[in-house]
Design a protein around this motif. Sequence first.
Motif, PDB file in Angstrom:
ATOM      1  N   ASN A  17       9.952  10.394   3.809  1.00  0.00           N
ATOM      2  CA  ASN A  17      10.705   9.139   3.760  1.00  0.00           C
ATOM      3  C   ASN A  17      10.366   8.236   4.940  1.00  0.00           C
ATOM      4  O   ASN A  17      10.121   7.030   4.781  1.00  0.00           O
ATOM      5  CB  ASN A  17      12.208   9.445   3.741  1.00  0.00           C
ATOM      6  N   VAL A  18      10.301   8.818   6.139  1.00  0.00           N
ATOM      7  CA  VAL A  18      10.097   8.032   7.358  1.00  0.00           C
ATOM      8  C   VAL A  18       8.634   7.614   7.525  1.00  0.00           C
ATOM      9  O   VAL A  18       8.340   6.456   7.829  1.00  0.00           O
ATOM     10  CB  VAL A  18      10.571   8.827   8.600  1.00  0.00           C
TER      11      VAL A  18
ATOM     12  N   LYS B  68      -0.874  12.651   1.933  1.00  0.00           N
ATOM     13  CA  LYS B  68      -0.727  11.389   1.191  1.00  0.00           C
ATOM     14  C   LYS B  68      -1.350  10.225   1.950  1.00  0.00           C
ATOM     15  O   LYS B  68      -2.027   9.375   1.354  1.00  0.00           O
ATOM     16  CB  LYS B  68       0.759  11.118   0.940  1.00  0.00           C
ATOM     17  N   LEU B  69      -1.126  10.168   3.263  1.00  0.00           N
ATOM     18  CA  LEU B  69      -1.675   9.069   4.060  1.00  0.00           C
ATOM     19  C   LEU B  69      -3.203   9.121   4.091  1.00  0.00           C
ATOM     20  O   LEU B  69      -3.871   8.089   3.986  1.00  0.00           O
ATOM     21  CB  LEU B  69      -1.117   9.130   5.488  1.00  0.00           C
ATOM     22  N   THR B  70      -3.763  10.326   4.191  1.00  0.00           N
ATOM     23  CA  THR B  70      -5.221  10.464   4.264  1.00  0.00           C
ATOM     24  C   THR B  70      -5.868  10.197   2.915  1.00  0.00           C
ATOM     25  O   THR B  70      -6.989   9.669   2.839  1.00  0.00           O
ATOM     26  CB  THR B  70      -5.600  11.872   4.766  1.00  0.00           C
ATOM     27  N   LEU B  71      -5.168  10.526   1.832  1.00  0.00           N
ATOM     28  CA  LEU B  71      -5.696  10.269   0.486  1.00  0.00           C
ATOM     29  C   LEU B  71      -5.790   8.781   0.163  1.00  0.00           C
ATOM     30  O   LEU B  71      -6.410   8.401  -0.831  1.00  0.00           O
ATOM     31  CB  LEU B  71      -4.827  10.980  -0.564  1.00  0.00           C
ATOM     32  N   ARG B  72      -5.197   7.957   1.003  1.00  0.00           N
ATOM     33  CA  ARG B  72      -5.356   6.508   0.833  1.00  0.00           C
ATOM     34  C   ARG B  72      -6.763   6.067   1.220  1.00  0.00           C
ATOM     35  O   ARG B  72      -7.203   4.970   0.855  1.00  0.00           O
ATOM     36  CB  ARG B  72      -4.327   5.757   1.672  1.00  0.00           C
ATOM     37  N   HIS B  73      -7.478   6.905   1.962  1.00  0.00           N
ATOM     38  CA  HIS B  73      -8.799   6.546   2.477  1.00  0.00           C
ATOM     39  C   HIS B  73      -9.920   7.429   1.927  1.00  0.00           C
ATOM     40  O   HIS B  73     -11.090   7.067   2.030  1.00  0.00           O
ATOM     41  CB  HIS B  73      -8.808   6.651   4.006  1.00  0.00           C
TER      42      HIS B  73
ATOM     43  N   GLU C 206       8.284   6.771   1.250  1.00  0.00           N
ATOM     44  CA  GLU C 206       8.775   7.055  -0.088  1.00  0.00           C
ATOM     45  C   GLU C 206      10.295   7.177  -0.080  1.00  0.00           C
ATOM     46  O   GLU C 206      10.863   7.840   0.788  1.00  0.00           O
ATOM     47  CB  GLU C 206       8.211   8.379  -0.619  1.00  0.00           C
ATOM     48  N   LYS C 207      10.931   6.553  -1.061  1.00  0.00           N
ATOM     49  CA  LYS C 207      12.363   6.753  -1.237  1.00  0.00           C
ATOM     50  C   LYS C 207      12.569   8.112  -1.894  1.00  0.00           C
ATOM     51  O   LYS C 207      11.980   8.407  -2.930  1.00  0.00           O
ATOM     52  CB  LYS C 207      12.945   5.652  -2.125  1.00  0.00           C
TER      53      LYS C 207
ATOM     54  N   LEU D 198       0.843  12.522  -7.984  1.00  0.00           N
ATOM     55  CA  LEU D 198       2.303  12.556  -7.976  1.00  0.00           C
ATOM     56  C   LEU D 198       2.877  11.877  -6.736  1.00  0.00           C
ATOM     57  O   LEU D 198       2.155  11.579  -5.786  1.00  0.00           O
ATOM     58  CB  LEU D 198       2.791  14.011  -8.000  1.00  0.00           C
ATOM     59  N   LEU D 199       4.189  11.659  -6.762  1.00  0.00           N
ATOM     60  CA  LEU D 199       4.877  11.297  -5.531  1.00  0.00           C
ATOM     61  C   LEU D 199       4.727  12.456  -4.556  1.00  0.00           C
ATOM     62  O   LEU D 199       4.683  13.621  -4.960  1.00  0.00           O
ATOM     63  CB  LEU D 199       6.362  11.040  -5.800  1.00  0.00           C
ATOM     64  N   THR D 200       4.660  12.160  -3.287  1.00  0.00           N
ATOM     65  CA  THR D 200       4.495  13.208  -2.272  1.00  0.00           C
ATOM     66  C   THR D 200       5.598  14.245  -2.380  1.00  0.00           C
ATOM     67  O   THR D 200       5.348  15.450  -2.293  1.00  0.00           O
ATOM     68  CB  THR D 200       4.510  12.593  -0.861  1.00  0.00           C
ATOM     69  N   GLN D 201       6.837  13.777  -2.565  1.00  0.00           N
ATOM     70  CA  GLN D 201       7.982  14.686  -2.627  1.00  0.00           C
ATOM     71  C   GLN D 201       7.879  15.625  -3.816  1.00  0.00           C
ATOM     72  O   GLN D 201       8.243  16.813  -3.733  1.00  0.00           O
ATOM     73  CB  GLN D 201       9.286  13.885  -2.688  1.00  0.00           C
TER      74      GLN D 201
END
Length: 275
Positions: free
Chosen positions: A246-247, A10-15, A251-252, A79-82
Amino acid sequence: MWSTVGSAFKLTLRHLSPVQMLLYASFVSIIVLFIILVIQKKLPILMASGRHSILHSALNGLLNPFLFYIVLFYSYDLLLTQEAMVINFTWPLPLTLLSILILKQKIGWKSIMAIIISFSGIVIIITKGDLLSLKFANPPGVILALSSTIIWSVFWIVNIRDKRDEVVKLFLNFLFGFIYILITASIMDILAWPSWPAVAGIIYIGTFEMGIAYVLWLMGLQLSSTTAKVSNLLFIAPFISLILINVVVGEKILWTTFAGLAFITVGLIIQRKSG
């Protein structure tokens, strides 16, 4: 290691786009797997690969990493990561169904019950608890996430009949997969040097998700007296992953994700014991 990759995706897909992320991460994995082959002194086995082995790897590479990870990464993008992580965790279910169709294996009532329970968990997650309306928050993302489990199951069935050295197979699969991904990225005209945050992500994903984790998993299976002792440890992964999502991602975690995961886990445990 596999518990961390949902957050890393998810973090890498931001870039990067999903295809770009797969292109660069698979290139890293090829380097890592080649180094492992050198350390394990398996280069002679690799060099002895015949035409049949090469063709087999060309097919396997089309399934994994090419199709599997493209579909998986696009599901994470939508989707949400979770949600993507937990749905992908249900791959033993389509594997069971495909084993019936392809391998002609018989299924008992416990397996049927397990599939129903786990599928109920999927419905809870993708409807966010609104079971009566059956409204999906993101139908394309859900379809992609479920499709990734089917692709992985097909790959597993194809791979289980291949008796070559596992690490050699893995290296050749990713080598062919990288070629397919490179061609795809060239056609899409998305070849570009990634930003430094993206570089950190793809190095992590290529090294651990697509490299070391696979090899450690295979070694664990070889060293264990029974497959069940090792494979049962997989049930820890999604719970650790939710904490990290979450951390690290921020994401909640929805109550429906916990509820759905509980159903899925119970179903998979029943399925494992019935097998």
